[in-house]
Enzyme design. Structure first.
Site, PDB file in Angstrom:
ATOM      1  N   ARG A   7     -46.118 121.450  41.552  1.00  8.73           N
ATOM      2  CA  ARG A   7     -44.823 122.100  41.303  1.00  8.73           C
ATOM      3  C   ARG A   7     -44.174 121.431  40.083  1.00  8.73           C
ATOM      4  NH1 ARG A   7     -39.148 122.013  44.668  1.00  8.73           N
ATOM      5  NH2 ARG A   7     -38.138 123.688  43.507  1.00  8.73           N
ATOM      6  N   HIS A   8     -43.526 122.220  39.257  1.00  7.25           N
ATOM      7  CA  HIS A   8     -42.868 121.722  38.053  1.00  7.25           C
ATOM      8  C   HIS A   8     -41.855 120.624  38.348  1.00  7.25           C
ATOM      9  CE1 HIS A   8     -39.117 123.747  39.084  1.00  7.25           C
ATOM     10  NE2 HIS A   8     -39.846 124.797  39.433  1.00  7.25           N
ATOM     11  N   GLY A   9     -41.468 119.880  37.304  1.00  7.10           N
ATOM     12  CA  GLY A   9     -40.433 118.854  37.424  1.00  7.10           C
ATOM     13  C   GLY A   9     -39.056 119.459  37.641  1.00  7.10           C
ATOM     14  N   TRP A  13     -31.036 123.691  36.821  1.00  2.00           N
ATOM     15  CA  TRP A  13     -30.646 124.547  37.943  1.00  2.00           C
ATOM     16  C   TRP A  13     -31.082 123.973  39.284  1.00  2.00           C
ATOM     17  CZ3 TRP A  13     -30.715 130.572  37.089  1.00  2.00           C
ATOM     18  CH2 TRP A  13     -29.797 130.890  36.078  1.00  2.00           C
ATOM     19  N   ASN A  14     -32.234 123.290  39.347  1.00  2.70           N
ATOM     20  CA  ASN A  14     -32.623 122.614  40.590  1.00  2.70           C
ATOM     21  C   ASN A  14     -31.521 121.648  41.016  1.00  2.70           C
ATOM     22  OD1 ASN A  14     -36.138 122.263  39.752  1.00  2.70           O
ATOM     23  ND2 ASN A  14     -35.200 123.729  41.140  1.00  2.70           N
ATOM     24  N   GLY A  21     -36.130 131.552  40.110  1.00  2.00           N
ATOM     25  CA  GLY A  21     -37.026 132.699  40.027  1.00  2.00           C
ATOM     26  C   GLY A  21     -37.607 132.875  38.639  1.00  2.00           C
ATOM     27  N   ARG A  57     -40.387 125.671  32.364  1.00  2.00           N
ATOM     28  CA  ARG A  57     -40.331 124.492  33.224  1.00  2.00           C
ATOM     29  C   ARG A  57     -41.719 124.087  33.716  1.00  2.00           C
ATOM     30  NH1 ARG A  57     -37.908 128.842  35.927  1.00  2.00           N
ATOM     31  NH2 ARG A  57     -38.567 129.300  38.079  1.00  2.00           N
ATOM     32  N   GLU A  81     -43.033 132.389  38.815  1.00  2.00           N
ATOM     33  CA  GLU A  81     -42.316 132.296  40.086  1.00  2.00           C
ATOM     34  C   GLU A  81     -41.919 133.667  40.634  1.00  2.00           C
ATOM     35  OE1 GLU A  81     -42.035 131.055  42.740  1.00  2.00           O
ATOM     36  OE2 GLU A  81     -40.469 129.519  42.867  1.00  2.00           O
ATOM     37  N   ARG A 109     -37.411 132.415  58.494  1.00  2.00           N
ATOM     38  CA  ARG A 109     -38.126 133.601  59.006  1.00  2.00           C
ATOM     39  C   ARG A 109     -38.605 134.454  57.819  1.00  2.00           C
ATOM     40  NH1 ARG A 109     -36.621 135.439  64.040  1.00  2.00           N
ATOM     41  NH2 ARG A 109     -38.413 136.832  63.824  1.00  2.00           N
ATOM     42  N   GLY A 153     -42.323 126.548  43.401  1.00  2.00           N
ATOM     43  CA  GLY A 153     -42.215 126.372  44.845  1.00  2.00           C
ATOM     44  C   GLY A 153     -42.765 127.521  45.665  1.00  2.00           C
TER      45      GLY A 153
END
Length: 205
Positions: A7-9, A13-14, A21, A57, A81, A109, A153
């Protein structure tokens, strides 16, 4: 063949808990540091090829992990993504708390998740992830020793749906990867074996 799914660094925004997205957000300095350290600790591990999402990213993460080594990085649209449509840029914690929004079900769910306006379904991301694995990765099993896939992710979990051959209800099996977390699997041309789903090649802060 061994496959490292990364997964990217971390991005700007993270850090702000915003849903990314398909929005093309770059790494922040911490994200670059994680990718750089991961690359340093993988410097002695041979990779024949690196496949990357075209989003900056992921591509920058791939470049930082590669470092000065002569390894081709191949960008593939199929491993970008999941598109969250009109929800991109929104605080995902607030979306999760809103029981009237389908994103409320995204992690707990996933089989009940419905793509928002202009968004993409989990079924569709699983289809393109499976296409990528069956058309790009699997045919090279006999000739390559090790490849890396640097993506996202949700996309990486879609890849694992193909690896584990399970449905949408188990989409998050193994949990959401941390930034620069590595899933390691082996493929012998017939079957997959999972080596490690939570490998980290940097010192956690």
């Amino acid at each position: 063949m061994e496959i490292y799914i990364v997964r990217h660094g971390e991005t700007v925004w993270n850090a702000k808990k915003l849903l990314q997205g398909n929005t093309d957000i770059e790494l922040n300095e911490y994200g670059r540091a994680l990718a750089g350290e991961t690359g340093e600790n993988l410097e002695s591990v041979h990779f024949d090829k690196i496949y990357s999402s075209p989003l900056i990213r992921a591509y920058e993460t791939a470049c930082l992990i590669r470092g000065h080594r002569n390894i081709p990085i191949i960008r593939d649209e199929r491993i970008r993504e999941l598109c969250f449509g009109v929800n991109e840029g929104h605080n995902f914690k607030k979306l999760l708390e809103d029981e009237s929004d389908p994103f409320h079900y995204f992690f707990e769910r996933p089989e009940l998740y419905v793509a928002p306006e202009q968004g993409e379904s989990l079924e569709h991301i699983c289809e393109r992830a499976a296409d990528f694995m069956s058309e790009v990765i699997e045919p090279q099993a006999a000739e390559l020793e090790r490849v890396m896939i640097v993506a996202h992710g949700a996309l990486n979990k879609a890849l694992m749906c193909h690896v584990k051959q399970h449905g949408i209800a188990d989409f998050w099996s193994g949990g959401l990867q941390k930034n620069c977390n590595v899933i390691i699997v082996k493929y012998d041309g017939n079957r997959y074996d999972i080596v490690d789903e939570t490998k980290i090649f940097y010192q956690e802060r």
